[in-house]
Write a protein that holds these residues in place. Structure first.
Motif, mmCIF file in Angstrom:
data_model
loop_
_atom_site.group_PDB
_atom_site.id
_atom_site.type_symbol
_atom_site.label_atom_id
_atom_site.label_comp_id
_atom_site.label_asym_id
_atom_site.label_seq_id
_atom_site.Cartn_x
_atom_site.Cartn_y
_atom_site.Cartn_z
ATOM 1 N N LEU A 167 0.829 -1.203 0.000
ATOM 2 C CA LEU A 167 0.000 0.000 0.000
ATOM 3 C C LEU A 167 0.865 1.255 0.000
ATOM 4 O O LEU A 167 0.595 2.202 -0.752
ATOM 5 N N GLU A 168 1.895 1.281 0.818
ATOM 6 C CA GLU A 168 2.762 2.462 0.859
ATOM 7 C C GLU A 168 3.476 2.653 -0.474
ATOM 8 O O GLU A 168 3.627 3.787 -0.955
ATOM 9 N N ALA A 169 3.895 1.548 -1.097
ATOM 10 C CA ALA A 169 4.568 1.653 -2.391
ATOM 11 C C ALA A 169 3.617 2.161 -3.467
ATOM 12 O O ALA A 169 4.016 2.902 -4.367
ATOM 13 N N GLY A 170 2.345 1.774 -3.371
ATOM 14 C CA GLY A 170 1.378 2.160 -4.389
ATOM 15 C C GLY A 170 0.739 3.508 -4.165
ATOM 16 O O GLY A 170 0.339 4.176 -5.128
ATOM 17 N N CYS A 171 0.609 3.942 -2.905
ATOM 18 C CA CYS A 171 -0.123 5.175 -2.585
ATOM 19 C C CYS A 171 0.745 6.243 -1.948
ATOM 20 O O CYS A 171 0.292 7.381 -1.798
ATOM 21 N N GLY A 172 1.939 5.891 -1.519
ATOM 22 C CA GLY A 172 2.798 6.861 -0.865
ATOM 23 C C GLY A 172 2.740 6.759 0.647
ATOM 24 O O GLY A 172 1.848 6.116 1.212
ATOM 25 N N PRO A 173 3.676 7.412 1.341
ATOM 26 C CA PRO A 173 3.797 7.258 2.793
ATOM 27 C C PRO A 173 2.738 7.981 3.613
ATOM 28 O O PRO A 173 2.644 7.760 4.810
ATOM 29 N N HIS A 174 1.931 8.843 2.977
ATOM 30 C CA HIS A 174 0.957 9.630 3.734
ATOM 31 C C HIS A 174 -0.466 9.077 3.631
ATOM 32 O O HIS A 174 -1.407 9.724 4.081
ATOM 33 N N GLN A 175 -0.620 7.901 3.037
ATOM 34 C CA GLN A 175 -1.952 7.348 2.846
ATOM 35 C C GLN A 175 -2.445 6.593 4.083
ATOM 36 O O GLN A 175 -1.862 5.573 4.461
ATOM 37 N N PRO A 176 -3.508 7.065 4.745
ATOM 38 C CA PRO A 176 -4.102 6.270 5.823
ATOM 39 C C PRO A 176 -4.759 5.009 5.241
ATOM 40 O O PRO A 176 -5.127 4.978 4.062
ATOM 41 N N TYR A 177 -4.916 4.000 6.062
ATOM 42 C CA TYR A 177 -5.533 2.773 5.562
ATOM 43 C C TYR A 177 -6.168 2.013 6.715
ATOM 44 O O TYR A 177 -5.946 2.307 7.901
#
Length: 211
Positions: free
Chosen positions: A150-160
């Motif tokens: 998820l971090e690789a696909g959306c970046g480090p600031h994406q909540p999940y």
């Protein structure tokens, strides 16, 4: 055509370099120009890569040091953000021809949890606002098999939020998603550029999913 040091000036956070396969350790693809110069084809953003090669193009992210090592070993220079003189070799897959809920490759175990982009959630909240993306003008749920993906696909600031895999269809129904994409890579302009402090769901497409 640039040296690896010059590429570092333009893309200090690294580049997306074309690879010959989809495996994590696939070799970097080399092109030879008409003058005989070998180059590593790379892009500063996924948007630029997709425009040249198609969204299915395999690639690997290289930081400036790694790019310098590849160029030194292969005796090549870097070709940055250039549109290749051929039609996109890896056009986007037609998801209409895929199953409605494509699962993981049969050779791998199904995950117990899926990691889904959401709005920030207060501890103890029983409602989670899911973030959907427009894909081919249809509200689409993104699902990742690991938090790292998820971090690789959306970046480090994406909540999940982590959701049991067997509840995926329920999440889709309650968030009004019409399709699901697994482990996609968002374009830079679709990513959050800073930590989110807004706890509301005003900017969320679709409805919240109740945990």
């Amino acid at each position: 055509m640039l040296t690896s040091a010059e590429v570092g000036d333009f893309a200090p956070d690294g580049v997306l370099a074309l690879t010959v396969g989809r495996e994590p350790d696939s070799a970097i693809e080399l092109w030879e120009l008409s003058a005989g110069q070998r180059v590593v084809v790379c892009y500063s953003t996924f948007t630029a890569l997709a425009a040249s090669c198609g969204t299915g193009q395999p690639f690997r992210r290289l930081d400036p040091t790694e790019l310098a090592e590849v160029c030194e070993v292969s005796r090549a220079q870097a070709l940055l953000d250039e549109v290749l003189p051929v039609p996109p070799r890896y056009p986007e897959l037609d998801t209409a021809e895929q199953p409605d809920l494509p699962l993981l490759d049969e050779a791998t175990d199904e995950p117990e949890l899926l990691y889904i982009p959401s709005r920030p959630t207060k501890p103890g909240a029983d409602v989670v606002a899911i973030e959907l993306q427009l894909h081919r003008r249809r509200p689409t749920l993104l699902a990742f098999t690991t938090a790292q993906a998820l971090e690789a696909g959306c970046g480090p600031h994406q909540p999940y939020v982590a959701v049991p895999a067997e509840l995926l269809e329920t999440v889709m129904a309650e968030s009004s998603a019409e399709r699901v994409l697994f482990n996609p890579v968002l374009a830079e302009e679709s990513r959050h550029t800073a930590p989110l402090l807004d706890w509301s769901s005003k900017s969320v497409m679709g409805r919240g999913w109740r945990a």
